[in-house]
Design a protein around this motif. Structure first.
Motif, PDB file in Angstrom:
ATOM      1  N   GLY A  65     -10.474  46.318  80.116  1.00  0.00           N
ATOM      2  CA  GLY A  65      -9.642  46.818  81.058  1.00  0.00           C
ATOM      3  C   GLY A  65      -8.131  46.791  80.689  1.00  0.00           C
ATOM      4  N   HIS A  66      -8.099  46.141  79.653  1.00  0.00           N
ATOM      5  CA  HIS A  66      -6.552  46.078  79.143  1.00  0.00           C
ATOM      6  C   HIS A  66      -6.461  46.010  77.705  1.00  0.00           C
ATOM      7  CE1 HIS A  66      -5.172  44.527  83.340  1.00  0.00           C
ATOM      8  NE2 HIS A  66      -6.302  43.602  83.216  1.00  0.00           N
ATOM      9  N   PRO A  67      -6.554  47.221  77.125  1.00  0.00           N
ATOM     10  CA  PRO A  67      -6.800  47.218  75.624  1.00  0.00           C
ATOM     11  C   PRO A  67      -5.475  46.829  75.001  1.00  0.00           C
ATOM     12  CG  PRO A  67      -6.945  49.541  76.729  1.00  0.00           C
ATOM     13  CD  PRO A  67      -7.116  48.447  77.731  1.00  0.00           C
ATOM     14  N   TRP A  68      -4.308  47.374  75.422  1.00  0.00           N
ATOM     15  CA  TRP A  68      -3.294  47.127  74.589  1.00  0.00           C
ATOM     16  C   TRP A  68      -2.788  45.612  74.952  1.00  0.00           C
ATOM     17  CZ3 TRP A  68      -1.825  50.071  71.143  1.00  0.00           C
ATOM     18  CH2 TRP A  68      -2.193  51.368  71.222  1.00  0.00           C
ATOM     19  N   LEU A  69      -3.241  45.146  76.267  1.00  0.00           N
ATOM     20  CA  LEU A  69      -2.674  43.809  76.439  1.00  0.00           C
ATOM     21  C   LEU A  69      -3.599  42.787  75.600  1.00  0.00           C
ATOM     22  CD1 LEU A  69      -1.989  43.411  80.280  1.00  0.00           C
ATOM     23  CD2 LEU A  69      -0.484  43.409  78.397  1.00  0.00           C
ATOM     24  N   GLN A  70      -4.806  43.117  75.327  1.00  0.00           N
ATOM     25  CA  GLN A  70      -5.674  42.499  74.539  1.00  0.00           C
ATOM     26  C   GLN A  70      -5.057  42.439  73.096  1.00  0.00           C
ATOM     27  OE1 GLN A  70      -7.888  40.267  75.226  1.00  0.00           O
ATOM     28  NE2 GLN A  70      -9.178  40.812  76.853  1.00  0.00           N
ATOM     29  N   ALA A  71      -4.875  43.471  72.614  1.00  0.00           N
ATOM     30  CA  ALA A  71      -4.395  43.757  71.122  1.00  0.00           C
ATOM     31  C   ALA A  71      -2.969  42.970  70.964  1.00  0.00           C
ATOM     32  CB  ALA A  71      -3.709  45.093  70.952  1.00  0.00           C
ATOM     33  N   PHE A  72      -1.914  42.929  72.304  1.00  0.00           N
ATOM     34  CA  PHE A  72      -0.837  42.120  72.246  1.00  0.00           C
ATOM     35  C   PHE A  72      -1.099  40.629  72.078  1.00  0.00           C
ATOM     36  CE2 PHE A  72       3.035  40.783  74.609  1.00  0.00           C
ATOM     37  CZ  PHE A  72       3.923  40.576  73.624  1.00  0.00           C
ATOM     38  N   ARG A  73      -2.281  40.075  72.921  1.00  0.00           N
ATOM     39  CA  ARG A  73      -2.710  38.763  72.628  1.00  0.00           C
ATOM     40  C   ARG A  73      -3.154  38.441  71.256  1.00  0.00           C
ATOM     41  NH1 ARG A  73      -7.267  37.785  74.680  1.00  0.00           N
ATOM     42  NH2 ARG A  73      -6.923  35.529  75.140  1.00  0.00           N
ATOM     43  N   GLY A  74      -3.913  39.108  70.810  1.00  0.00           N
ATOM     44  CA  GLY A  74      -4.279  39.100  69.376  1.00  0.00           C
ATOM     45  C   GLY A  74      -3.246  38.753  68.234  1.00  0.00           C
ATOM     46  N   VAL A  75      -2.085  39.578  68.530  1.00  0.00           N
ATOM     47  CA  VAL A  75      -1.091  39.573  67.623  1.00  0.00           C
ATOM     48  C   VAL A  75      -0.193  38.342  67.863  1.00  0.00           C
ATOM     49  CG1 VAL A  75       1.101  40.709  66.880  1.00  0.00           C
ATOM     50  CG2 VAL A  75      -1.060  42.136  67.406  1.00  0.00           C
ATOM     51  N   LEU A  76      -0.183  38.102  69.083  1.00  0.00           N
ATOM     52  CA  LEU A  76       0.640  36.870  69.510  1.00  0.00           C
ATOM     53  C   LEU A  76       0.256  35.371  68.758  1.00  0.00           C
ATOM     54  CD1 LEU A  76       1.707  37.607  73.265  1.00  0.00           C
ATOM     55  CD2 LEU A  76       3.206  37.088  71.298  1.00  0.00           C
ATOM     56  N   LEU A  77      -1.177  35.435  69.242  1.00  0.00           N
ATOM     57  CA  LEU A  77      -1.828  34.255  68.855  1.00  0.00           C
ATOM     58  C   LEU A  77      -2.055  34.297  67.202  1.00  0.00           C
ATOM     59  CD1 LEU A  77      -3.350  31.820  69.976  1.00  0.00           C
ATOM     60  CD2 LEU A  77      -5.400  33.141  69.783  1.00  0.00           C
ATOM     61  N   MET A  78      -2.151  35.346  66.753  1.00  0.00           N
ATOM     62  CA  MET A  78      -2.220  35.110  64.990  1.00  0.00           C
ATOM     63  C   MET A  78      -0.698  34.771  64.584  1.00  0.00           C
ATOM     64  SD  MET A  78      -1.073  36.851  61.877  1.00  0.00           S
ATOM     65  CE  MET A  78      -0.495  38.193  62.370  1.00  0.00           C
ATOM     66  N   VAL A  79       0.486  35.509  65.136  1.00  0.00           N
ATOM     67  CA  VAL A  79       1.639  34.994  64.746  1.00  0.00           C
ATOM     68  C   VAL A  79       1.999  33.353  64.971  1.00  0.00           C
ATOM     69  CG1 VAL A  79       4.296  35.290  65.296  1.00  0.00           C
ATOM     70  CG2 VAL A  79       2.892  37.095  65.027  1.00  0.00           C
ATOM     71  N   SER A  80       1.579  33.081  66.172  1.00  0.00           N
ATOM     72  CA  SER A  80       1.685  31.649  66.449  1.00  0.00           C
ATOM     73  C   SER A  80       1.004  30.892  65.511  1.00  0.00           C
ATOM     74  CB  SER A  80       1.128  31.437  67.948  1.00  0.00           C
ATOM     75  OG  SER A  80       1.335  29.953  68.125  1.00  0.00           O
ATOM     76  N   THR A  81      -0.076  31.166  65.092  1.00  0.00           N
ATOM     77  CA  THR A  81      -0.892  30.458  64.196  1.00  0.00           C
ATOM     78  C   THR A  81      -0.253  30.513  62.597  1.00  0.00           C
ATOM     79  OG1 THR A  81      -2.981  31.036  65.460  1.00  0.00           O
ATOM     80  CG2 THR A  81      -3.404  30.051  63.126  1.00  0.00           C
ATOM     81  N   ILE A  82       0.060  31.496  62.394  1.00  0.00           N
ATOM     82  CA  ILE A  82       0.484  31.754  61.133  1.00  0.00           C
ATOM     83  C   ILE A  82       2.147  30.648  61.021  1.00  0.00           C
ATOM     84  CG2 ILE A  82       2.158  33.571  61.210  1.00  0.00           C
ATOM     85  CD1 ILE A  82       0.916  34.262  58.279  1.00  0.00           C
ATOM     86  N   LEU A  83       2.848  30.792  62.039  1.00  0.00           N
ATOM     87  CA  LEU A  83       3.934  29.875  61.979  1.00  0.00           C
ATOM     88  C   LEU A  83       3.529  28.309  62.087  1.00  0.00           C
ATOM     89  CD1 LEU A  83       6.010  31.951  64.786  1.00  0.00           C
ATOM     90  CD2 LEU A  83       6.512  31.664  62.298  1.00  0.00           C
ATOM     91  N   ASN A  84       2.677  28.035  62.860  1.00  0.00           N
ATOM     92  CA  ASN A  84       2.057  26.885  62.623  1.00  0.00           C
ATOM     93  C   ASN A  84       1.560  26.323  61.683  1.00  0.00           C
ATOM     94  OD1 ASN A  84       1.401  24.286  64.227  1.00  0.00           O
ATOM     95  ND2 ASN A  84      -0.779  25.072  64.221  1.00  0.00           N
TER      96      ASN A  84
END
Length: 294
Positions: A65-84
């Motif tokens: 029900g939230h395609p854009w928010l789900q995409a945003f979540r995925g990008v956020l977590l990926m960015v957090s992971t690569i920074l970590n």
């Protein structure tokens, strides 16, 4: 065994898997570009989540029900992971873990402008004291400060926004659906820089890439199950067991011994987080424990 006890055990075990993820990643990024390690982590996570989706309900569980928010979540977590992953190339696991535990502090502070929640004076004081603990860990302006600490702090900020967005999508999407989109979007986003930094993994590196993906997926799945079995107020204190595992693994496998300032700062961050959790539990606002953004 009661559901509450089972949930707590799942939370503790999830922290072990997240520690395993960071430890393997710290070893891998000494010889592989962090972007390659992140791509491997999310590709395996995507394949595992796809298998879960197909087993539990098929394509209907892919509907969101939230395609854009789900995409945003995925990008956020990926960015957090690569920074970590970049941060753990240069820092001790105990340092990155202690800084990462600012996620609940960020969530509390950002819940005001993003979610419109009201935060009382006691919670603001807990946030302020917690970030004072971070300053003790980082000690800017001294020889102990390393620029990678700023990456770790930024990773925790991304993780906090990820957790806030997760609250939004959780009202309509099932946990399995969210897990699927995190893996899919994370793998797609992590693939963007690969043409510029690609280095083909060799031998054991393939297995280690699979293991970090497996550890991350299992850890997040255990968190989901833990929240189904026990209240967030019971689970929250056990999130901080990860700092113990990080110190032990850092010492055993990398010979790292955190200094006194790091330990004191970590204790302050943990105490502040626990105060926030206690206040949210009393006020009935605590729905889930912020997930580590790995």
């Amino acid at each position: 065994m009661s559901p509450r006890t089972t949930g707590i055990l799942l939370m503790v075990t999830a922290m072990v898997f997240f520690t395993l993820l960071d430890a393997i990643a710290k070893h891998l990024v000494q010889s592989l570009p962090p972007a390659v390690a992140v791509f491997g982590r999310y590709t395996v996570a995507f394949l595992l989540s796809l298998a879960i989706i197909l087993r539990k309900g098929g394509p209907r569980l892919m509907a969101t029900g939230h395609p854009w928010l789900q995409a945003f979540r995925g990008v956020l977590l990926m960015v957090s992971t690569i920074l970590n992953f970049v941060a753990i190339m240069h820092l001790q696991l105990a340092q990155t873990a202690a800084i990462f535990f600012t996620i609940p502090l960020w969530v509390c502070a950002l819940s005001v402008p993003i979610l419109g929640e009201r935060v009382g004076l006691r919670r603001w004081l807990a946030v302020a004291v917690g970030f004072c603990g971070v300053l003790l860990i980082m000690r800017p302006g001294t020889e102990s400060f390393h620029w990678a600490m700023l990456l770790s702090l930024t990773a925790s900020l991304c993780g906090a926004i990820y957790n806030i967005v997760t609250r939004k999508v959780g009202s309509r999407d099932r946990a399995e659906t969210s897990l699927f989109y995190v893996g899919m979007v994370g793998a797609a986003a992590a693939a963007v820089p690969l043409p510029f930094v690609w280095q083909t993994p060799q031998g054991l590196q393939w297995l280690l890439l699979a293991l970090i993906g497996l550890a991350g997926t299992i850890g997040h799945f255990m968190l989901i199950q833990a929240h189904r079995l026990a209240p967030a107020s019971a689970l929250a204190p056990f999130m901080y067991t990860q700092i113990v595992w990080m110190i032990l693994v850092g010492y055993i496998f990398f010979g790292d011994v955190p200094d006194l300032w790091t330990l004191v700062g970590a204790a302050i961050v943990v105490a502040s987080g626990l105060l926030l959790f206690a206040g949210e539990a009393r006020g009935g606002r605590m729905r889930e424990v912020p997930a580590p953004a790995d």
